[in-house]
Scaffold this motif. Structure first.
Motif, PDB file in Angstrom:
ATOM      1  N   GLY A  32     -68.247  27.923  -9.689  1.00  0.00           N
ATOM      2  CA  GLY A  32     -68.006  27.777 -11.187  1.00  0.00           C
ATOM      3  C   GLY A  32     -67.746  26.572 -11.865  1.00  0.00           C
ATOM      4  O   GLY A  32     -67.795  25.520 -11.386  1.00  0.00           O
ATOM      5  N   THR A  33     -66.536  26.717 -12.837  1.00  0.00           N
ATOM      6  CA  THR A  33     -66.245  25.549 -13.783  1.00  0.00           C
ATOM      7  C   THR A  33     -64.662  25.430 -13.504  1.00  0.00           C
ATOM      8  O   THR A  33     -64.049  26.319 -13.855  1.00  0.00           O
ATOM      9  CB  THR A  33     -66.769  25.632 -14.888  1.00  0.00           C
ATOM     10  OG1 THR A  33     -68.209  25.801 -14.872  1.00  0.00           O
ATOM     11  CG2 THR A  33     -66.441  24.349 -15.749  1.00  0.00           C
ATOM     12  N   LEU A  34     -64.102  24.132 -13.390  1.00  0.00           N
ATOM     13  CA  LEU A  34     -62.880  24.068 -13.745  1.00  0.00           C
ATOM     14  C   LEU A  34     -62.646  23.331 -14.938  1.00  0.00           C
ATOM     15  O   LEU A  34     -63.540  22.291 -15.420  1.00  0.00           O
ATOM     16  CB  LEU A  34     -62.051  23.151 -12.524  1.00  0.00           C
ATOM     17  CG  LEU A  34     -62.148  23.722 -11.109  1.00  0.00           C
ATOM     18  CD1 LEU A  34     -61.443  22.550 -10.241  1.00  0.00           C
ATOM     19  CD2 LEU A  34     -61.282  24.870 -11.128  1.00  0.00           C
ATOM     20  N   GLY A  94     -59.834  27.911 -14.026  1.00  0.00           N
ATOM     21  CA  GLY A  94     -61.311  28.056 -13.478  1.00  0.00           C
ATOM     22  C   GLY A  94     -61.829  29.140 -13.496  1.00  0.00           C
ATOM     23  O   GLY A  94     -61.016  30.325 -13.935  1.00  0.00           O
ATOM     24  N   ARG A  95     -63.208  29.290 -13.891  1.00  0.00           N
ATOM     25  CA  ARG A  95     -64.001  30.478 -14.216  1.00  0.00           C
ATOM     26  C   ARG A  95     -65.072  30.382 -13.084  1.00  0.00           C
ATOM     27  O   ARG A  95     -65.805  29.274 -13.089  1.00  0.00           O
ATOM     28  CB  ARG A  95     -64.599  30.666 -15.386  1.00  0.00           C
ATOM     29  CG  ARG A  95     -63.450  30.515 -16.457  1.00  0.00           C
ATOM     30  CD  ARG A  95     -64.205  30.953 -17.924  1.00  0.00           C
ATOM     31  NE  ARG A  95     -62.971  31.162 -18.968  1.00  0.00           N
ATOM     32  CZ  ARG A  95     -63.045  31.206 -20.130  1.00  0.00           C
ATOM     33  NH1 ARG A  95     -64.363  31.038 -20.554  1.00  0.00           N
ATOM     34  NH2 ARG A  95     -62.156  31.473 -21.027  1.00  0.00           N
ATOM     35  N   PHE A  96     -65.082  31.345 -12.157  1.00  0.00           N
ATOM     36  CA  PHE A  96     -66.084  31.324 -11.149  1.00  0.00           C
ATOM     37  C   PHE A  96     -67.059  32.455 -11.292  1.00  0.00           C
ATOM     38  O   PHE A  96     -66.732  33.450 -11.463  1.00  0.00           O
ATOM     39  CB  PHE A  96     -65.465  31.487  -9.864  1.00  0.00           C
ATOM     40  CG  PHE A  96     -64.530  30.362  -9.529  1.00  0.00           C
ATOM     41  CD1 PHE A  96     -64.756  29.114  -9.079  1.00  0.00           C
ATOM     42  CD2 PHE A  96     -63.201  30.711  -9.699  1.00  0.00           C
ATOM     43  CE1 PHE A  96     -64.025  27.909  -9.056  1.00  0.00           C
ATOM     44  CE2 PHE A  96     -62.297  29.631  -9.646  1.00  0.00           C
ATOM     45  CZ  PHE A  96     -62.753  28.250  -9.415  1.00  0.00           C
ATOM     46  N   ILE A 120     -64.709  35.778 -12.146  1.00  0.00           N
ATOM     47  CA  ILE A 120     -63.510  35.598 -11.034  1.00  0.00           C
ATOM     48  C   ILE A 120     -62.870  34.349 -11.749  1.00  0.00           C
ATOM     49  O   ILE A 120     -63.323  33.328 -12.065  1.00  0.00           O
ATOM     50  CB  ILE A 120     -63.612  35.385  -9.690  1.00  0.00           C
ATOM     51  CG1 ILE A 120     -64.106  36.658  -9.142  1.00  0.00           C
ATOM     52  CG2 ILE A 120     -62.370  35.033  -8.971  1.00  0.00           C
ATOM     53  CD1 ILE A 120     -64.526  36.635  -7.728  1.00  0.00           C
ATOM     54  N   GLU A 121     -61.393  34.489 -12.187  1.00  0.00           N
ATOM     55  CA  GLU A 121     -60.500  33.558 -12.708  1.00  0.00           C
ATOM     56  C   GLU A 121     -59.528  33.003 -11.715  1.00  0.00           C
ATOM     57  O   GLU A 121     -59.292  33.484 -10.548  1.00  0.00           O
ATOM     58  CB  GLU A 121     -59.701  34.060 -13.905  1.00  0.00           C
ATOM     59  CG  GLU A 121     -60.465  33.923 -15.319  1.00  0.00           C
ATOM     60  CD  GLU A 121     -59.482  34.082 -16.478  1.00  0.00           C
ATOM     61  OE1 GLU A 121     -59.872  33.368 -17.380  1.00  0.00           O
ATOM     62  OE2 GLU A 121     -58.956  35.211 -16.340  1.00  0.00           O
ATOM     63  N   LEU A 122     -59.125  31.728 -11.899  1.00  0.00           N
ATOM     64  CA  LEU A 122     -58.322  31.246 -11.211  1.00  0.00           C
ATOM     65  C   LEU A 122     -56.695  31.563 -11.434  1.00  0.00           C
ATOM     66  O   LEU A 122     -56.568  31.563 -12.838  1.00  0.00           O
ATOM     67  CB  LEU A 122     -58.516  29.499 -11.215  1.00  0.00           C
ATOM     68  CG  LEU A 122     -57.506  28.725 -10.386  1.00  0.00           C
ATOM     69  CD1 LEU A 122     -57.728  28.736  -9.178  1.00  0.00           C
ATOM     70  CD2 LEU A 122     -57.740  27.186 -10.982  1.00  0.00           C
ATOM     71  N   THR A 177     -50.022  33.981 -13.324  1.00  0.00           N
ATOM     72  CA  THR A 177     -50.536  33.620 -14.398  1.00  0.00           C
ATOM     73  C   THR A 177     -51.918  32.924 -14.326  1.00  0.00           C
ATOM     74  O   THR A 177     -52.285  32.363 -13.329  1.00  0.00           O
ATOM     75  CB  THR A 177     -49.359  32.846 -15.445  1.00  0.00           C
ATOM     76  OG1 THR A 177     -49.207  31.580 -14.482  1.00  0.00           O
ATOM     77  CG2 THR A 177     -48.217  33.544 -15.703  1.00  0.00           C
ATOM     78  N   ARG A 178     -52.541  32.946 -15.399  1.00  0.00           N
ATOM     79  CA  ARG A 178     -53.917  32.440 -15.258  1.00  0.00           C
ATOM     80  C   ARG A 178     -53.876  30.760 -15.089  1.00  0.00           C
ATOM     81  O   ARG A 178     -52.961  30.195 -15.806  1.00  0.00           O
ATOM     82  CB  ARG A 178     -54.699  32.561 -16.708  1.00  0.00           C
ATOM     83  CG  ARG A 178     -56.204  32.939 -16.804  1.00  0.00           C
ATOM     84  CD  ARG A 178     -56.502  33.380 -18.027  1.00  0.00           C
ATOM     85  NE  ARG A 178     -56.018  32.996 -19.187  1.00  0.00           N
ATOM     86  CZ  ARG A 178     -56.503  31.826 -19.719  1.00  0.00           C
ATOM     87  NH1 ARG A 178     -57.477  31.041 -19.017  1.00  0.00           N
ATOM     88  NH2 ARG A 178     -56.036  31.393 -20.672  1.00  0.00           N
ATOM     89  N   GLY A 179     -54.693  30.166 -14.580  1.00  0.00           N
ATOM     90  CA  GLY A 179     -54.690  28.871 -14.247  1.00  0.00           C
ATOM     91  C   GLY A 179     -53.513  28.435 -13.017  1.00  0.00           C
ATOM     92  O   GLY A 179     -52.861  29.063 -12.803  1.00  0.00           O
TER      93      GLY A 179
END
Length: 172
Positions: A104-106, A115-117, A133-135, A142-144
């Motif tokens: 995905g993208t960082l 991050g979003r995968f 899927i999120e990082l 927490t997100r990120g």
């Protein structure tokens, strides 16, 4: 035949050039240590239906589990770059195999990396699935992931181990 008298060259231009070079270096160092510009977090986005269906089949919707940026290193921290990226699952969850790759993208912010995968590739079979899927960060859930000291506007030093979470909507 006339000859020009030899005039000794003045050292002043060389000194001026050296002074300018030193000033540029000092200015560059000052710029390198300037605070990072905070970029906005990525905008909210719904998970496409095909990815939702795949995540249900894989049994990972709403599930949070461990992943690594680089599963081959023993280092606790890695340097990541904004843009396309991959992480590897560290453990099995639902029907996702240990060591499967998420791509995905960082997004590098001044304090956190997000991050979003959007694709999962199973390690053993190579089968791919669309996903959302999120990082996430293991310690504070927490997100990120938080940045460590170092890096610049496009790169960041982050913990190698983090978690990932299947979401129906990015920024959930």
């Amino acid at each position: 035949m006339t000859t020009k008298p030899l005039v000794p060259s003045s050292p002043k231009p060389v000194r001026a050039l050296k002074a300018a070079a030193i000033a540029s270096c000092v200015a560059g160092m000052a710029c390198a240590s300037a605070p990072l510009v905070d970029r906005p977090t990525p905008p909210a986005e719904d998970c496409p239906l095909d990815a939702q269906e795949a995540m249900q089949k894989l049994r990972i919707e709403g599930i949070q589990w461990a992943a690594k940026f680089d599963p081959t290193t023993r280092s606790d921290f890695v340097t990541v770059r904004e843009g396309r990226a991959a992480v590897y699952t560290h453990g099995s969850e639902g029907r996702v195999q240990w060591g499967s790759m998420l791509t995905g993208t960082l997004y590098v912010g001044s304090k956190r990396v997000y991050g979003r995968f959007t694709q999962l590739r199973q390690k053993k079979t190579g089968e791919t699935f669309p996903v959302c899927i999120e990082l996430w960060f293991l310690d504070d859930r927490t997100r990120g992931v938080p940045r460590s000291e170092g890096g610049d506007e496009n790169t960041a030093i982050v913990p190698n181990m983090m978690s990932v979470k299947g979401v129906w909507r990015y920024d959930e």
